[in-house]
Motif scaffolding. Sequence first.
Motif, PDB file in Angstrom:
ATOM      1  N   UNK A 268       0.827  -1.213   0.000  1.00 39.59           N
ATOM      2  CA  UNK A 268       0.000   0.000   0.000  1.00 39.59           C
ATOM      3  C   UNK A 268       0.860   1.261   0.000  1.00 39.59           C
ATOM      4  N   UNK A 269       1.987   1.239   0.713  1.00 38.63           N
ATOM      5  CA  UNK A 269       2.884   2.401   0.717  1.00 38.63           C
ATOM      6  C   UNK A 269       3.502   2.637  -0.659  1.00 38.63           C
ATOM      7  N   UNK A 270       3.919   1.573  -1.310  1.00 37.49           N
ATOM      8  CA  UNK A 270       4.479   1.706  -2.659  1.00 37.49           C
ATOM      9  C   UNK A 270       3.401   2.180  -3.624  1.00 37.49           C
ATOM     10  N   UNK A 271       2.218   1.640  -3.482  1.00 36.66           N
ATOM     11  CA  UNK A 271       1.090   2.031  -4.339  1.00 36.66           C
ATOM     12  C   UNK A 271       0.757   3.514  -4.147  1.00 36.66           C
ATOM     13  N   UNK A 272       0.719   3.949  -2.896  1.00 38.07           N
ATOM     14  CA  UNK A 272       0.411   5.360  -2.594  1.00 38.07           C
ATOM     15  C   UNK A 272       1.482   6.279  -3.188  1.00 38.07           C
TER      16      UNK A 272
ATOM     17  N   UNK B 107       0.907   9.068  -6.106  1.00 37.00           N
ATOM     18  CA  UNK B 107       1.306  10.467  -5.943  1.00 37.00           C
ATOM     19  C   UNK B 107       2.060  10.942  -7.178  1.00 37.00           C
ATOM     20  N   UNK B 108       2.877  10.072  -7.742  1.00 36.77           N
ATOM     21  CA  UNK B 108       3.675  10.439  -8.904  1.00 36.77           C
ATOM     22  C   UNK B 108       2.871  10.426 -10.199  1.00 36.77           C
ATOM     23  N   UNK B 109       2.015   9.418 -10.382  1.00 33.81           N
ATOM     24  CA  UNK B 109       1.324   9.227 -11.660  1.00 33.81           C
ATOM     25  C   UNK B 109      -0.135   9.667 -11.669  1.00 33.81           C
ATOM     26  N   UNK B 110      -0.739   9.792 -10.530  1.00 37.28           N
ATOM     27  CA  UNK B 110      -2.169  10.077 -10.466  1.00 37.28           C
ATOM     28  C   UNK B 110      -2.948   8.790 -10.316  1.00 37.28           C
ATOM     29  N   UNK B 111      -3.185   8.092 -11.415  1.00 32.28           N
ATOM     30  CA  UNK B 111      -3.869   6.809 -11.335  1.00 32.28           C
ATOM     31  C   UNK B 111      -2.915   5.710 -11.791  1.00 32.28           C
ATOM     32  N   UNK B 112      -3.147   4.514 -11.288  1.00 27.07           N
ATOM     33  CA  UNK B 112      -2.274   3.392 -11.614  1.00 27.07           C
ATOM     34  C   UNK B 112      -3.038   2.431 -12.511  1.00 27.07           C
ATOM     35  N   UNK B 113      -2.534   2.187 -13.721  1.00 29.42           N
ATOM     36  CA  UNK B 113      -3.202   1.232 -14.611  1.00 29.42           C
ATOM     37  C   UNK B 113      -3.180  -0.178 -14.022  1.00 29.42           C
ATOM     38  N   UNK B 114      -4.174  -0.961 -14.363  1.00 32.32           N
ATOM     39  CA  UNK B 114      -4.288  -2.340 -13.880  1.00 32.32           C
ATOM     40  C   UNK B 114      -3.070  -3.174 -14.289  1.00 32.32           C
ATOM     41  N   UNK B 115      -2.474  -2.846 -15.422  1.00 30.60           N
ATOM     42  CA  UNK B 115      -1.312  -3.589 -15.917  1.00 30.60           C
ATOM     43  C   UNK B 115      -0.102  -3.432 -15.001  1.00 30.60           C
ATOM     44  N   UNK B 116      -0.106  -2.435 -14.115  1.00 34.21           N
ATOM     45  CA  UNK B 116       1.013  -2.209 -13.204  1.00 34.21           C
ATOM     46  C   UNK B 116       0.968  -3.109 -11.973  1.00 34.21           C
ATOM     47  N   UNK B 117      -0.135  -3.802 -11.745  1.00 34.79           N
ATOM     48  CA  UNK B 117      -0.277  -4.620 -10.529  1.00 34.79           C
ATOM     49  C   UNK B 117       0.838  -5.643 -10.351  1.00 34.79           C
ATOM     50  N   UNK B 118       1.207  -6.430 -11.383  1.00 31.94           N
ATOM     51  CA  UNK B 118       2.314  -7.381 -11.187  1.00 31.94           C
ATOM     52  C   UNK B 118       3.628  -6.672 -10.833  1.00 31.94           C
ATOM     53  N   UNK B 119       3.872  -5.517 -11.461  1.00 32.14           N
ATOM     54  CA  UNK B 119       5.085  -4.769 -11.161  1.00 32.14           C
ATOM     55  C   UNK B 119       5.067  -4.274  -9.707  1.00 32.14           C
ATOM     56  N   UNK B 120       3.904  -3.827  -9.245  1.00 30.32           N
ATOM     57  CA  UNK B 120       3.786  -3.367  -7.856  1.00 30.32           C
ATOM     58  C   UNK B 120       4.065  -4.496  -6.876  1.00 30.32           C
TER      59      UNK B 120
END
Length: 184
Positions: A63-67, A71-84
Motif C-alpha cells: 500500500x505504501x508503494x502504491x500510494x 502520488x507520482x502518476x495520479x492513477x495506476x493502470x491495472x497492468x502495473x499490478x504485477x510490477x507493484x
Amino acid sequence: MFKQLLRLKNRRVIALWIVIMLAMPFILFFHWGAGSPVAGPGGTAGTIFGRAVPWEAFEEEYQLIRRDLQTQLGSIPEAFEPMLRQQTWDRLILRQEAHRQIQVSNEEVATYIQSQPTFQQEGRFVPEFYFRFVRSLGFTPQAFEERLRDDLRIQKLLEAVKAQVHVSDEEVNALFNEATVFVQ
C-alpha cells in the motif's frame, strides 16, 4: 448382508484413501511449493531468507508503494499490478538484507528528519510540521521513524554496493554499442 455392506464400506474407504493420496501432492505443491500467498489477514505472504513474511507486513508495504506511485502518476493502470507486487517483494528483500548488515543510529534518524525542508520554516525545524505529516500518513512517530531507519539502511546498503562497482568508460561504451546492435 452385513458382509456385503462391510465390503462395500471397505471399498469406499479404500477409494477415498486412493483419491486423497493422488490429490495430496497437488495440494502440497499449490499450498507450499508454489509459494502462493494466503489471501488474507493472519497468513503469510511468502518467505524471505527462510523467514515468513506476514500478510499484513506485505500488504502494508504494498500500500505504501502504491500510494507513492499514485502520488507520482495520479492513477495506476491495472497492468502495473504485477510490477507493484514485484516491487513490494524487492523492497522487503532489500529491507531484510539491510537490517542484517547495516546499523543506523537514533542521531542519524533525527538529523535526517530535521534536515528535511518539509519540516522546516525559515531554515529551522518545526516539530508540529513533523507530527502533522506523520499523522497524515497514519503512523505513530515511532513507526514512522522505524520505517525511515529502514530507508536509511537501504540507502547505505545501496551506496556500499555502488562503491564496490568499478566500470570504465570503455566498458560502458562497449556495452552500449552491443546493446544498440542488438536492438537494431
